[in-house]
Design an enzyme around this catalytic site. Structure first.
Site, PDB file in Angstrom:
ATOM      1  N   ASP A  56       0.814  -1.222   0.000  1.00 60.57           N
ATOM      2  CA  ASP A  56       0.000   0.000   0.000  1.00 60.57           C
ATOM      3  C   ASP A  56       0.847   1.272   0.000  1.00 60.57           C
ATOM      4  OD1 ASP A  56       0.934  -0.491   2.574  1.00 60.57           O
ATOM      5  OD2 ASP A  56      -1.023  -0.867   3.423  1.00 60.57           O
ATOM      6  N   ASN A 125      -7.575  -3.109  14.322  1.00 62.61           N
ATOM      7  CA  ASN A 125      -8.956  -3.443  13.965  1.00 62.61           C
ATOM      8  C   ASN A 125      -9.011  -4.646  13.010  1.00 62.61           C
ATOM      9  OD1 ASN A 125      -8.001  -2.375  11.611  1.00 62.61           O
ATOM     10  ND2 ASN A 125      -9.370  -0.609  11.547  1.00 62.61           N
ATOM     11  N   HIS A 127      -7.182  -4.946  10.254  1.00 62.75           N
ATOM     12  CA  HIS A 127      -6.907  -4.660   8.844  1.00 62.75           C
ATOM     13  C   HIS A 127      -5.597  -5.305   8.393  1.00 62.75           C
ATOM     14  CE1 HIS A 127      -4.768  -0.547   9.748  1.00 62.75           C
ATOM     15  NE2 HIS A 127      -3.870  -1.487   9.586  1.00 62.75           N
ATOM     16  N   GLU A 132      -9.771  -2.177   5.471  1.00 59.56           N
ATOM     17  CA  GLU A 132     -10.379  -1.889   6.763  1.00 59.56           C
ATOM     18  C   GLU A 132     -11.603  -2.784   6.991  1.00 59.56           C
ATOM     19  OE1 GLU A 132      -8.851  -0.050   8.747  1.00 59.56           O
ATOM     20  OE2 GLU A 132      -7.989   1.713   7.818  1.00 59.56           O
TER      21      GLU A 132
END
Ligand code: F6R
Length: 230
Positions: A56, A125, A127, A132
């Site tokens: 990313d 979380n 990810h 996400e």
């Protein structure tokens, strides 16, 4: 944790010198990259034929920006080893047209061939990359709007919360799952709960990393703190 994970990556390079490595940024792999650079210095590793594709990149940051993942990879690995810079790829954060940036990166991924080993960190979380919670499992490279939790978690790298980019380009879950092997690195007590959920909880888009339970070759390397809830 870093040394064990570095051993796995270095074994891949030794077994297949022209392998394709999928790489991650963040704080967890920093020690791993340092270890790889040390082994290169000692003459134990040769990166000259290796190709890398990163997960990313923030949208809107230039390559010179010290917070860009491009800069991170140069600082932590590429400048320290004999990798051919023409064989290192990240999504182009400077491309304002999201569709174009993602299409270009999908083309890059198609041209380098299947990733031999994909390195992943794990977000609080759940990810992976910047996929996400509530992400679709069928996605390839796409543009995401970061959640408040991720902006807050990444704030430590920026001067202020306002400076954290709101969007990023990321490989999708489908892209990540197409790698031959996956190596997940996790450290710290603050990740213990999400490690449990991701690897032993239900497979759900609410915990993107839980999809890894469906991959046939995943290795989790973590420190004791991160494994303390298992
Ligand atoms: C980084 C990435 C992220 C991180 C994750 C964990 O390229 O894609 O998914 O791996 O946010 O970050 P750290 O290691 O900083 O806790």
């Amino acid at each position: 944790m870093s040394r064990k994970a570095a051993n796995i990556i270095s074994a891949q390079i030794i077994l297949k010198p022209d392998c394709v490595l999928g790489l991650a940024t963040g704080s967890t792999p920093v020690g791993l990259y340092r270890q790889l650079a040390e082994w290169y210095e000692k003459g134990d590793l040769d990166f000259s034929q290796v190709t890398t594709v990163n997960l990313d990149e923030y949208k809107g940051l230039t390559r010179e920006d010290s917070q860009s993942y491009y800069y991170f990879m140069n600082e932590n690995l590429f400048h320290k080893v004999n990798i051919d810079k023409d064989k290192t790829f990240l999504p182009d954060g400077t491309e304002p047209d999201s569709e174009k940036a993602c299409r270009q990166y999908n083309d890059v991924l198609a041209s380098v061939g299947r990733v031999d080993i994909q390195l992943l960190g794990l977000g609080h979380n759940g990810h992976i990359g910047f996929n996400e919670p509530d992400t679709f499992f069928q996605t390839e490279t796409h543009c995401v709007t970061l959640t408040d939790q991720t902006i807050k978690a990444n704030r430590r790298f920026f001067e202020s919360e306002e400076d954290v980019p709101r969007q990023a380009y990321t490989m999708g879950i489908k892209t990540i799952m197409s790698a031959r092997r996956i190596l997940v690195v996790v450290s710290g007590e603050d990740k213990a709960e999400i490690v449990k959920k991701a690897f032993f909880g239900p497979i759900t888009p609410q915990v993107p990393a839980s999809v890894l339970q469906l991959h046939s070759h995943v290795t989790l390397v973590a420190d004791e703190a991160a494994l303390s809830r298992l």
